[in-house]
Write a protein that holds these residues in place. Structure first.
Motif, PDB file in Angstrom:
ATOM      1  N   ALA A   1      93.409  97.316  69.266  1.00 20.85           N
ATOM      2  CA  ALA A   1      93.939  96.083  69.846  1.00 20.85           C
ATOM      3  C   ALA A   1      93.141  95.680  71.085  1.00 20.85           C
ATOM      4  O   ALA A   1      92.772  94.507  71.251  1.00 20.85           O
TER       5      ALA A   1
ATOM      6  N   ASP B   1      96.209  83.190  81.835  1.00 25.22           N
ATOM      7  CA  ASP B   1      95.128  83.291  82.816  1.00 25.22           C
ATOM      8  C   ASP B   1      93.776  82.905  82.239  1.00 25.22           C
ATOM      9  O   ASP B   1      92.939  82.367  82.939  1.00 25.22           O
TER      10      ASP B   1
ATOM     11  N   ASP C   1      97.609  83.052  76.239  1.00 26.99           N
ATOM     12  CA  ASP C   1      97.374  83.825  77.448  1.00 26.99           C
ATOM     13  C   ASP C   1      97.095  82.853  78.575  1.00 26.99           C
ATOM     14  O   ASP C   1      96.152  82.084  78.534  1.00 26.99           O
TER      15      ASP C   1
ATOM     16  N   SER D   1      97.068  90.893  82.883  1.00 27.44           N
ATOM     17  CA  SER D   1      97.174  89.549  82.341  1.00 27.44           C
ATOM     18  C   SER D   1      97.256  89.600  80.824  1.00 27.44           C
ATOM     19  O   SER D   1      97.706  88.647  80.193  1.00 27.44           O
ATOM     20  N   PHE D   2      96.795  90.690  80.247  1.00 27.95           N
ATOM     21  CA  PHE D   2      96.689  90.770  78.798  1.00 27.95           C
ATOM     22  C   PHE D   2      97.649  91.826  78.290  1.00 27.95           C
ATOM     23  O   PHE D   2      97.569  92.982  78.676  1.00 27.95           O
ATOM     24  N   SER D   3      98.524  91.434  77.386  1.00 29.19           N
ATOM     25  CA  SER D   3      99.496  92.388  76.858  1.00 29.19           C
ATOM     26  C   SER D   3      98.814  93.530  76.120  1.00 29.19           C
ATOM     27  O   SER D   3      99.288  94.662  76.159  1.00 29.19           O
ATOM     28  N   ALA D   4      97.708  93.229  75.449  1.00 23.42           N
ATOM     29  CA  ALA D   4      97.028  94.286  74.698  1.00 23.42           C
ATOM     30  C   ALA D   4      96.512  95.366  75.643  1.00 23.42           C
ATOM     31  O   ALA D   4      96.528  96.553  75.306  1.00 23.42           O
TER      32      ALA D   4
ATOM     33  N   ILE E   1      85.607  84.517  78.429  1.00 24.27           N
ATOM     34  CA  ILE E   1      85.727  84.617  79.880  1.00 24.27           C
ATOM     35  C   ILE E   1      84.725  85.591  80.482  1.00 24.27           C
ATOM     36  O   ILE E   1      84.637  85.701  81.699  1.00 24.27           O
TER      37      ILE E   1
ATOM     38  N   ALA F   1      96.539  92.144  67.605  1.00 21.06           N
ATOM     39  CA  ALA F   1      96.291  91.605  68.937  1.00 21.06           C
ATOM     40  C   ALA F   1      96.025  90.105  68.863  1.00 21.06           C
ATOM     41  O   ALA F   1      96.505  89.331  69.698  1.00 21.06           O
ATOM     42  N   ILE F   2      95.261  89.680  67.835  1.00 20.90           N
ATOM     43  CA  ILE F   2      94.973  88.258  67.689  1.00 20.90           C
ATOM     44  C   ILE F   2      96.237  87.505  67.316  1.00 20.90           C
ATOM     45  O   ILE F   2      96.494  86.391  67.811  1.00 20.90           O
TER      46      ILE F   2
ATOM     47  N   LEU G   1      86.977  89.154  71.982  1.00 21.63           N
ATOM     48  CA  LEU G   1      87.253  87.758  72.305  1.00 21.63           C
ATOM     49  C   LEU G   1      86.704  87.383  73.664  1.00 21.63           C
ATOM     50  O   LEU G   1      86.204  86.276  73.855  1.00 21.63           O
ATOM     51  N   GLU G   2      86.810  88.299  74.619  1.00 22.90           N
ATOM     52  CA  GLU G   2      86.275  88.020  75.960  1.00 22.90           C
ATOM     53  C   GLU G   2      84.785  87.771  75.909  1.00 22.90           C
ATOM     54  O   GLU G   2      84.250  86.916  76.595  1.00 22.90           O
TER      55      GLU G   2
ATOM     56  N   GLU H   1      91.656  84.786  88.978  1.00 19.57           N
ATOM     57  CA  GLU H   1      91.701  86.244  88.990  1.00 19.57           C
ATOM     58  C   GLU H   1      91.989  86.737  87.590  1.00 19.57           C
ATOM     59  O   GLU H   1      92.817  86.176  86.875  1.00 19.57           O
TER      60      GLU H   1
ATOM     61  N   ALA I   1      95.453  96.929  64.055  1.00 18.82           N
ATOM     62  CA  ALA I   1      95.746  96.706  65.468  1.00 18.82           C
ATOM     63  C   ALA I   1      94.940  95.545  66.020  1.00 18.82           C
ATOM     64  O   ALA I   1      95.446  94.745  66.814  1.00 18.82           O
ATOM     65  N   ALA I   2      93.663  95.436  65.597  1.00 20.17           N
ATOM     66  CA  ALA I   2      92.845  94.323  66.072  1.00 20.17           C
ATOM     67  C   ALA I   2      93.436  92.988  65.618  1.00 20.17           C
ATOM     68  O   ALA I   2      93.549  92.041  66.403  1.00 20.17           O
TER      69      ALA I   2
ATOM     70  N   TRP J   1      93.979  80.555  77.006  1.00 21.71           N
ATOM     71  CA  TRP J   1      93.941  80.611  75.554  1.00 21.71           C
ATOM     72  C   TRP J   1      95.271  80.098  75.042  1.00 21.71           C
ATOM     73  O   TRP J   1      96.323  80.707  75.305  1.00 21.71           O
TER      74      TRP J   1
ATOM     75  N   TYR K   1      99.250  88.299  68.099  1.00 16.79           N
ATOM     76  CA  TYR K   1     100.069  88.220  69.305  1.00 16.79           C
ATOM     77  C   TYR K   1      99.584  87.092  70.202  1.00 16.79           C
ATOM     78  O   TYR K   1     100.378  86.326  70.755  1.00 16.79           O
ATOM     79  N   LEU K   2      98.260  86.989  70.338  1.00 15.60           N
ATOM     80  CA  LEU K   2      97.720  85.894  71.137  1.00 15.60           C
ATOM     81  C   LEU K   2      98.043  84.550  70.521  1.00 15.60           C
ATOM     82  O   LEU K   2      98.325  83.575  71.218  1.00 15.60           O
TER      83      LEU K   2
ATOM     84  N   ILE L   1      90.610  92.255  71.890  1.00 19.53           N
ATOM     85  CA  ILE L   1      90.635  91.351  73.044  1.00 19.53           C
ATOM     86  C   ILE L   1      89.288  91.357  73.761  1.00 19.53           C
ATOM     87  O   ILE L   1      88.805  90.308  74.205  1.00 19.53           O
TER      88      ILE L   1
END
Lengths: 197, 197
Positions: A138, B152, B150, A80-83, A158, B141-142, A145-146, A75, B137-138, B155, B144-145, A142
């Protein structure tokens, strides 16, 4: 060559001093500044729509894959993602500010030559522009990246599995960038109205 | 009550008409606007340092782990991540713009009451504020990852292995946010100084 100016003394008794009532400063026509304020109001309404749309789309981004193995059900959800959590919370703040700034924008329409409301709007708009841009950036990172993954830390893309989730988050990010552009427009037109006579 | 003002006739022959040279509009005191312009210049220098420092730190972020397998050597570099590449390029743009805007800032110091340079600066400052915020910000986010991973989407948090790389990228992101705050102050100060009296 000489000039003579004789001004006789004035006596208090003979001159009756009438009082002229002050009606108020005559209203100058609004002109182009009023048009700027009206456009500011309309773009602000558009920004509210796109911000709330972004929040709604992101908060509903949820996809459960129809297969599962013995241990885990696949799921993906926005929290699931903090951003994405940061995105939802920050855009909620931004949309709240935009709604609260509507009355000030109306004041700027009614009194186009007043400096106070415009300065207030410009300063707060800039602060919330920064907030909105950082959350949009931000989340966009993400979403990128997805879609593409990242080879070296072995982060998989993903989107190939979670198609619906991917689409929803991408739409939310696009909508938030529309809000950012709206912010830029309203700040620029307010600045032009402030600086020029 | 009457006033008498007698002005004698002037004859053009008797008075030698002197010509006074036109020196120019008397300079008004700069006042607080000049102070704002000087502070603008100083903050701009600080923002240049922060933006170029962020770009330089990120572009030098590279770490190769001392162990390797038969097939690959573990290396993390900024250009493995698209968000970091975007970060370096856009912070370089922001730094370049800030350097090119220094002459305009000097013009606002010399002519504190001129509206044109300030208007130009505030609009461009706002556009580059948005660019800097989005790229910072971008990258954040990276980063932070990279620190947390992550669960789920599977990553992995690469900071546990690549600690130096992680430190360098985090430092670059912090420096970029410092430049964002400085740009925000610049925009707000210029907006306040634009008030036309």
């Amino acid at each position: 060559m000489s000039t003579t100016i004789d001004v006789a003394e004035s006596s208090h008794n003979n001159v009756s001093k009438g009082k002229a009532t002050i009606v108020g400063t005559p209203k100058r026509p609004g002109g182009w500044k009023k048009g700027v304020s009206i456009m500011d109001f309309i773009v602000r309404l558009g920004a509210i729509a796109s911000t709330i749309g972004a929040i709604a789309t992101m908060a509903n981004a949820d996809q459960t894959l129809p297969f599962f193995n013995q241990f885990v059900q696949f799921e993906a959800s926005y929290d699931s993602f903090s951003a994405f959590q940061f995105f939802v919370i920050t855009l909620a703040l931004v949309s709240g500010y935009l709604v609260l700034s509507l009355p000030i924008s109306i004041v700027a329409i009614v009194r186009p030559h007043a400096v106070g409301p415009r300065i207030f709007l410009i300063i707060l708009d800039t602060i919330f522009l920064t907030l909105a841009t950082s959350s949009a950036g931000a989340a966009a990172s993400i979403v990128f990246l997805e879609h593409n993954g990242e080879q070296d830390p072995n982060w998989l893309a993903i989107c190939n599995q979670y198609g619906t989730f991917c689409m929803q988050t991408s739409e939310a990010v696009i909508s938030s960038f529309l809000a950012v552009v709206s912010f830029i427009i309203i700040i620029i037109i307010n600045t032009l109205a402030l600086g020029k006579h | 009550m009457s006033t008498t003002i007698e002005v004698g006739e002037s004859s053009s022959r008797k008075i030698a008409k002197e010509k006074t040279p036109l020196i120019g509009a008397p300079k008004r005191g700069g006042g607080w606007k000049k102070g704002v312009a000087i502070m603008d210049f100083i903050l701009r220098l600080g923002a240049i340092a922060a933006a170029l420092g962020a770009a330089a730190t990120m572009s030098m972020a590279d770490q190769t782990l001392p162990f390797f397998t038969q097939f690959l050597q573990f290396e993390a570099s900024y250009d493995n991540f698209s968000a970091f590449q975007f970060f370096v390029i856009s912070m370089a743009f922001v730094g370049g713009y800030l350097v090119l805007s220094l002459p305009f800032s000097i013009v606002t110091i010399i002519r504190p009451h001129a509206v044109g340079p300030r208007l130009f600066l505030i609009i461009l400052d706002m556009v580059f504020l948005t660019l800097a915020t989005a790229s910072a910000a971008a990258a954040a986010a990276i980063v932070y990852l990279a620190h947390n991973g992550d669960q789920d989407s599977n990553w992995l948090a690469i900071c546990n292995q690549f600690t130096d790389f992680c430190q360098q990228t985090s430092g670059a992101v912090i420096s970029a946010f410092v430049s964002v705050v400085l740009l925000l102050f610049l925009v707000i100060m210029t907006a306040v100084a634009l008030r036309s009296h």
